[in-house]
Design an enzyme around this catalytic site. Structure first.
Site, PDB file in Angstrom:
ATOM      1  N   HIS A 193      -3.546 -76.110 -49.714  1.00 26.02           N
ATOM      2  CA  HIS A 193      -2.581 -76.140 -50.813  1.00 26.02           C
ATOM      3  C   HIS A 193      -2.396 -77.547 -51.359  1.00 26.02           C
ATOM      4  O   HIS A 193      -1.931 -77.716 -52.470  1.00 26.02           O
ATOM      5  CB  HIS A 193      -1.249 -75.546 -50.369  1.00 26.02           C
ATOM      6  N   HIS A 206      -0.599 -74.849 -45.627  1.00 25.18           N
ATOM      7  CA  HIS A 206      -2.020 -75.061 -45.334  1.00 25.18           C
ATOM      8  C   HIS A 206      -2.522 -76.245 -46.158  1.00 25.18           C
ATOM      9  O   HIS A 206      -2.126 -76.422 -47.302  1.00 25.18           O
ATOM     10  CB  HIS A 206      -2.780 -73.798 -45.710  1.00 25.18           C
ATOM     11  N   LYS A 217       5.444 -69.982 -43.615  1.00 26.39           N
ATOM     12  CA  LYS A 217       4.241 -70.247 -42.819  1.00 26.39           C
ATOM     13  C   LYS A 217       3.983 -71.730 -42.997  1.00 26.39           C
ATOM     14  O   LYS A 217       4.329 -72.278 -44.041  1.00 26.39           O
ATOM     15  CB  LYS A 217       3.059 -69.538 -43.472  1.00 26.39           C
TER      16      LYS A 217
HETATM   17  N1  ARG Z   1      -0.641 -67.662 -51.736  1.00 25.01           N
HETATM   18  C1  ARG Z   1      -2.061 -67.576 -51.835  1.00 25.01           C
HETATM   19  C2  ARG Z   1      -2.713 -68.253 -50.644  1.00 25.01           C
HETATM   20  O1  ARG Z   1      -2.142 -69.133 -50.088  1.00 25.01           O
HETATM   21  C3  ARG Z   1      -2.585 -68.219 -53.084  1.00 25.01           C
HETATM   22  C4  ARG Z   1      -2.129 -67.574 -54.347  1.00 25.01           C
HETATM   23  C5  ARG Z   1      -2.994 -67.895 -55.493  1.00 25.01           C
HETATM   24  N2  ARG Z   1      -2.598 -67.303 -56.708  1.00 25.01           N
HETATM   25  C6  ARG Z   1      -2.757 -66.007 -56.999  1.00 25.01           C
HETATM   26  N3  ARG Z   1      -2.309 -65.576 -58.159  1.00 25.01           N
HETATM   27  N4  ARG Z   1      -3.370 -65.168 -56.202  1.00 25.01           N
HETATM   28  O2  ARG Z   1      -3.833 -67.903 -50.288  1.00 25.01           O
END
Ligand code: ARG
Length: 570
Positions: free
Chosen positions: A132, A129, A126
């Protein structure tokens, strides 16, 4: 390092018979230097002793002794104010910086303790974002700060490497791969992302596509060979690409166990929850009820029978407990996931892991907005890749260098350090919970509260030391030459660096260091404007060079903790 506060507390403790640690907690730093360097408020004692605070302050003062460290004391209102011996302070700070250099300010409070930091964690396949960016930069700084405090930091990139987005890209890829560029390695990720964006757009008019995506994801889930191969390739391509960005940002990860890694580890969690009678049926789903804690239920199995984000996070948490027996588990994730983490941590507690649950910390942060407060990188489908942002920043700095200092050596390297540093500092310069304003003119302003401003001050210290052509030994310095206000201000700031780093760690707030660095740079600028550093009087010059070197070392250490690199010239 002389601990003046502790010296003062020892004396007061002897006189009052109150525990020294308690006294230390009461001691304050007065808002203005005329009221001394430290102040002991006597209001709390007044209650117990049934005497006016001012009388108590005077009684303590009459029994105090001046010594090498404490030069004077005075009572103002209910406060007992202490003036420390400035020369002892200067000596202690400069000697320590000379001795410890880039380790100055570090600590061993974290010795033997593991801190797990979950950060960056993008959803791959994806578009990256922009949120991040914040997680990567804030988490990267915390990783370095904890290590500097003696902890063993473990960086985990919990990749979003599972989910329907893969079904979409795979379906899109199988239909349209010839329309995109997959010849060259460097174009692969871009093409994958383009397919994802196109798929989402076309899916709105063509629900058939949604079914195709579901089919592909089902194939992936059931271990189909073709789907698995595609998934592996996409994961690898994404990671290789992000790795370039992580390198630019000086981010390190010790584990890339993402969501996919926990696919076969969730059953155990579900069984454990069942075994502990925590799972209940609700509208066809299996959930942990959290009404008693004023939260909606935490869904573990959806009504479609599938596991979900929270199930995976619980499996990952259990794994982190087993693998690292952590002292803290930190999650650097946007504010919008506040409820998710509250629920997950509560469920962990209910499962009987209170000891760990209470040390799970969600470190949230605000959005990235433009200067009109408009959210950046929202859904329009425009992928704001971190790599592009950093590259744009580097290019802009290159242009500035071409205009202002075209003969500079190592232009490329300087542009990289300044361009990337500017983006990092902008992210970290305010309290993380505030929205970050992303505006090129602002973040690249060499006179503003920016990374380039601090780097510029650093370069200035460098050229002064070069110009002098030597470095005096700290022990030979005549500290009386540093009695002026500007020097003392800098020394006090340098003295507090260790505490600043600890505060930044305790609050998971890198901006405490950024604000400090701005303060230090500004104070050095004042000092530089008020005093000639290369001057007639050799003793004076030595003393001022010593301050210059000390500032240089601390600016660099502080910036390194944030993830920035320092150019030697610019
Ligand atoms: N991949 C998730 C997102 O982009 C964030 C993950 C954060 N870490 C976790 N252990 N949930 O929203």
């Amino acid at each position: 390092m002389i601990d003046f506060k502790s010296e003062i507390a020892t004396q007061i403790s002897k006189i009052t018979d109150i525990n020294k640690i308690e006294i230390e907690q009461y001691i304050e730093i007065p808002p203005n230097k005329e009221l001394g360097d430290y102040a002991f408020p006597c209001f709390k004692l007044a209650k117990n002793l049934k005497k006016a605070p001012q009388i108590i302050a005077n009684e303590i003062m009459n029994k105090l002794e001046k010594n090498n460290y404490i030069e004077n004391f005075e009572v103002t209102g209910g406060y007992l104010n202490f003036y420390i011996n400035k020369y002892e302070l200067i000596k202690s700070v400069l000697n320590d910086i000379e001795t410890y250099r880039e380790k100055y300010g570090s600590s061993d409070i974290g010795q033997g303790k593991n801190v797990v930091i979950d950060y960056s964690s993008p959803n791959i396949a994806k578009p990256f974002h922009i949120g991040h960016l914040r997680s990567t930069v804030i988490g990267g700084a915390l990783y370095k700060i904890y290590n500097f405090l003696g902890y063993n930091a473990i960086g985990i990139n919990y990749l979003g490497d599972w989910g329907i987005q893969f079904g979409k890209v795979m379906a899109g890829y199988s239909m349209w791969k010839n329309e995109y560029n997959f010849e060259k390695k460097e174009d692969e990720l871009n093409s994958i992302l383009k397919i994802y964006v196109r798929f989402n757009k076309e899916e709105k008019e063509n629900p058939d596509l949604t079914n195709k995506a579901k089919e592909w994801f089902k194939k992936l889930e059931s271990g189909d060979n073709e789907a698995t191969k595609l998934w592996e390739w996409m994961r690898k391509t994404s990671l290789e690409n992000y790795e370039k960005t992580y390198k630019l940002l000086n981010c390190k990860f010790d584990s890339y166990h993402g969501e996919a890694y926990y696919n076969d580890k969730m059953d155990a969690v579900v069984k454990e929850l069942e075994g502990k009678n925590l799972l209940v049926e609700s509208e066809g789903a299996k959930v942990v009820k959290l009404d008693d804690y004023n939260m909606p239920p935490c869904i573990i199995i959806t009504s479609a029978g599938t596991t979900i984000y929270a199930t995976r996070d619980l499996a990952a948490l259990k794994d982190r407990i087993n693998s690292y027996d952590f002292d803290k588990a930190i999650y650097v994730v946007g504010n919008e996931q506040l409820l998710h983490f509250k629920q997950v941590f509560k469920v962990l507690e209910l499962m009987g892991y209170e000891k760990y649950a209470k040390n799970c910390i969600h470190v949230p942060f605000g959005l990235v907005v433009d200067k009109n407060g408009e959210k950046i990188g929202s859904r329009k489908g425009n992928s704001v890749s971190l790599e592009d942002i950093l590259q744009e920043s580097i290019n802009k700095v290159k242009k500035i260098i071409e205009e202002k200092n075209p003969n500079l050596e190592n232009k490329e390297e300087v542009a990289r350090k300044v361009g990337v540093g500017a983006v990092i500092f902008n992210d970290l310069s305010n309290n993380r919970i505030k929205d970050e304003i992303f505006d090129w003119d602002m973040l690249l302003n060499f006179q503003g509260e920016t990374g380039p401003y601090i780097q510029y001050m650093y370069v200035r210290t460098n050229s002064l030391i070069k110009k002098a052509g030597y470095m005096p030994k700290m022990s030979d310095i005549d500290f009386k030459k540093l009695a002026d206000k500007e020097s003392i201000n800098i020394i006090s700031l340098l003295y507090s660096f260790g505490k600043i780093v600890k505060d930044a760690g305790n609050n998971n707030e890198p901006s405490i260091i950024s604000r400090y660095l701005l303060e230090l740079a500004k104070n050095y600028s004042n000092f530089y404007n008020e005093h000639k550093i290369i001057c007639e009087d050799k003793k004076e010059q030595d003393a001022r060079l010593a301050i210059t070197l000390a500032v240089q070392i601390v600016l660099k250490t502080g910036c390194t903790l944030l993830g920035m690199e320092m150019p030697e010239e610019m």
